[in-house]
Scaffold this active site. Sequence first.
Site, PDB file in Angstrom:
ATOM      1  CD  GLU A 169      -2.248   1.162   2.968  1.00  0.00           C
ATOM      2  OE1 GLU A 169      -2.166   0.114   3.630  1.00  0.00           O
ATOM      3  OE2 GLU A 169      -2.873   2.154   3.342  1.00  0.00           O
ATOM      4  CG  ASP A 214      -0.265   1.517   6.591  1.00  0.00           C
ATOM      5  OD1 ASP A 214       0.841   0.960   6.521  1.00  0.00           O
ATOM      6  OD2 ASP A 214      -0.494   2.672   6.193  1.00  0.00           O
ATOM      7  CG  ASP A 236      -4.547   2.371   8.761  1.00  0.00           C
ATOM      8  OD1 ASP A 236      -4.743   1.564   7.816  1.00  0.00           O
ATOM      9  OD2 ASP A 236      -3.975   3.458   8.607  1.00  0.00           O
ATOM     10  CG  ASP A 262      -7.593   4.666   4.837  1.00  0.00           C
ATOM     11  OD1 ASP A 262      -8.839   4.532   4.803  1.00  0.00           O
ATOM     12  OD2 ASP A 262      -6.998   5.751   4.676  1.00  0.00           O
TER      13      ASP A 262
END
Length: 637
Positions: free
Chosen positions: A427, A500, A502, A504
């Site tokens: 990402e 990540d 998180d 997103d």
Amino acid sequence: MAAGNGSYSGKDIQVLEGLEAVRKRPGMYIGSTGPKGLHHLVYEVVDNSVDEALAGFCTAIEVVIHADGSVTVVDNGRGIPVDNVPKYRKPAVEVVLTVLHAGGKFGGEGYKVSGGLHGVGVSVVNALSKRLEVEVKRDGKIWRQSFERGKPTGPLQVVGKSKATGTTITFWPDPEVFETTEFSWDTLATRLRETAFLNKNLKIVLVDERELEPRREEFRYAGGIVDFVRYLNEKREPLHAKPIFFETEGPEGALEVAMQWTTGYTETVLAFANNINTHEGGTHLEGFKNALTRTINDYARKAGLLKEKDENLAGEDIREGLTAVISVKLREPQFEGQTKTKLGNTEMRSFVQTAVTQALADYLEEHPKPARLIVTKAMQAAKARAAARKARELTRRKGLLESTTLPGKLADCSIREAELTEIFLVEGDSAGGSAKQARDRSFQAILPLRGKILNVEKANINRALSSEEIQALITALGTGVADDFDIEQARYHKAIIMTDADVDGSHIRCLILTFFYRYMREMIERGYVYIAQPPLYKVSTGKKHEYAYNDKQLQEILARLPEGTKYTIQRYKGLGEMNPEQLWETTMDPERRTLLRVTLDDALAAEEAFTDLMGEQVEPRKEFIQRHAKNVRFLDV
Ligand code: 0RA
């Protein structure tokens, strides 16, 4: 055994094999000793209770996950018989729990159908549990017996009186056998919900006592597989209001079909044989598809929607947007295929084909409005597919999808043998940069994917293929896509998604998985798709540091520190916060990292999650992201 009048006696139980083998090679009996195998223990016990329900003697099953990690399965069936089996000079219940395949239902007679996956029986659960307790209510009494690692710790005893009947089994999975002994609510709930859909009106309750406030959910569906289809289409837009339903019985067995088209592009056809999800399909599914293609084409011509000059509609165009559940029950199912989830009985093909042709032709005749919508949708799908084919040929000529023109931002590896190489799908450009520095360039390739790749659930193939990010992904992987997909052309045998930790990140991971699921499913089926596990915390004490991949590990590391030690905790919010060395040692080095392999074990769970997250409606997606922000566990990885 005459299941009809309950005149069962101990002598009917057949003995096939001893139990020793089970502890030696657990994988042979339950598939694996990972999370899948662990959950299999619960299914095996529940399937026995479901058999009681199929035989007409059980109406309710309760599954409780206890705080100490054990699981109890309670049913209100007849109770496992307690009379003596002459050959063993032991009570039947003890034989059922200590002798492999002594389920009492392998003699051809008895239960009409048997649901247990390979019918391995509860004795396998017993062998793989450090402790197991059985309680039987039968003949006015309550009986009890305990076992350790498959061996009785004492004889079957009467412990009380009861007018009720039923079986209660509690087991503690053996940590010596299983890599993990932690049950997942989601995994069990999904499977039990599915079982409830497949057994109309059977009440199944799941309780989780591990939480301070016990969680409870009840599954009971008066509509059976019609409710199943409605559930699958909950977040989709139906093309016609009511699911189509039909059922029939013959000497070959019994068939139930529920189906409903939606305005979307996704085909969701689930096929079951004796309540087992036949992921790999088989004769029943072939019969269904054949009937569907022929009947819709016949109708389209008769109704004048398809002209004489027009080509027949292809099966996949007819199935675009279709959600269907096919459930067959048969006496002696033959399961084939890599994961033994492909129905092999040849008589099922023509049985299902004939029944579906008849019923569907009648439906179309009697419901001209939905019929017209269904045909029109298939014709549109055919048009779109022809256009996509043209577009693909064009792009191919331009060289866009050819593996010779690799995408510019791919940092390829030097080794050419696909079996030895891996590609990290990373990402963002900055994490991509770190990964490029960190990698072992001989066998690790890096493809940074910017932002959110196109949402493929919403787009049809035409649009999806014109997205730059998707094209880069396809060319890098080398396999082609959809109709042109060829696994032999895969340039890497590991595609590792690295995002990540998180919200997103989990969204992007979902997008990439959706893409694989829709257009390169075989990559997942072959076990080529993985999820990287970056650490969440770094604990530093002076010059030394340790990484924690979850909160439990963090607590363990802190607990291990000598009294008075000074430490700092760094919480990683993204891959970008790690320098290349850290990224290498925690997440990329094959010697030290952990990867989660993505499997398509549970088509239903996957469908659900993808639809939740990617579908047209915004609310379920929000809710999904909130629920799963931390760990996307919808796939059995
Ligand atoms: C053998 C024979 C019969 C029932 C069962 C086993 C049985 C097993 C389990 C496991 C969980 N719940 C269960 N309920 C029943 C037939 C009993 C009869 O004919 O009376």
